[in-house]
Motif scaffolding. Structure first.
Motif, PDB file in Angstrom:
ATOM      1  N   LYS A 174     -11.361   4.528   0.048  1.00 42.64           N
ATOM      2  CA  LYS A 174     -11.185   3.324   0.871  1.00 42.64           C
ATOM      3  C   LYS A 174     -12.531   2.740   1.291  1.00 42.64           C
ATOM      4  O   LYS A 174     -12.692   1.515   1.346  1.00 42.64           O
ATOM      5  N   GLY A 218       0.805  -1.207   0.000  1.00 41.71           N
ATOM      6  CA  GLY A 218       0.000   0.000   0.000  1.00 41.71           C
ATOM      7  C   GLY A 218       0.843   1.263   0.000  1.00 41.71           C
ATOM      8  O   GLY A 218       2.067   1.229   0.127  1.00 41.71           O
ATOM      9  N   GLU A 255      -7.407  -3.235  -3.641  1.00 43.95           N
ATOM     10  CA  GLU A 255      -6.442  -2.384  -2.941  1.00 43.95           C
ATOM     11  C   GLU A 255      -5.520  -1.679  -3.932  1.00 43.95           C
ATOM     12  O   GLU A 255      -5.219  -0.486  -3.781  1.00 43.95           O
TER      13      GLU A 255
END
Length: 168
Positions: free
Chosen positions: A64, A44, A117
């Protein structure tokens, strides 16, 4: 194995929540909430130390939340499938088929989670962060990788010899 999968599901949900807390400027040692990772989870964005405006924080939070929402039904389905599998006895007919089905569902969930993600990180990086902030993210990532390499070297140099034997 049951504990590992349950913990994986809980961890994945917690990661989504911790990302939201970080986007809000909440407390915690890094993006993923794991102090040893210093802002990383599965590659990330290392946003620690990057000064974000309130609008950027709101955008990151929304991205998110959208990522988490898109996966929520899959998390729930895998959770239900795991509960059904755990209710079976190893002597039950269909036990192995249920295990294989659960493993496949978990694999698909992992693929979907990592892909979501990555898409969220790309959207944040390309649409939310300024050029200066992108440079800071790249610097943070390089620093993290250097610290990680130092740690691996330290562990290799200070490895303790194993005292256990494989004789049984």
């Amino acid at each position: 194995m049951r504990k590992t999968m349950t913990l994986s599901i809980i961890l994945a949900a917690a990661i989504g929540c911790s990302a939201l807390a970080f986007a809000q400027g909440g407390p915690g040692p890094g993006f993923g909430g794991h102090g040893g990772h210093h802002g990383f989870h599965d590659g990330g964005l290392p946003l620690r130390g990057v000064t974000l405006t309130d609008a950027q924080k709101a955008s990151i939070k929304q991205i998110k939340q959208s990522e988490f929402s898109s996966l929520k039904s899959q998390f729930q389905a895998v959770h239900q499938q795991r509960q059904a599998f755990e209710a079976l006895s190893p002597s039950s007919s269909g036990y192995q088929a249920a295990a294989a089905s659960l493993a496949q569902a978990e694999g698909q969930l992992t693929t979907a989670r990592i892909t979501a993600e990555a898409a969220a990180d790309a959207q944040i990086y390309n649409s939310v962060l300024t050029g200066t902030q992108q440079t800071q993210v790249a610097t943070n990532k390089a620093n993290f990788q250097a610290r990680q390499a130092e740690w691996q070297q330290f562990k290799a140099e200070h490895a303790t010899p194993s005292t256990s034997s494989s004789a049984q």
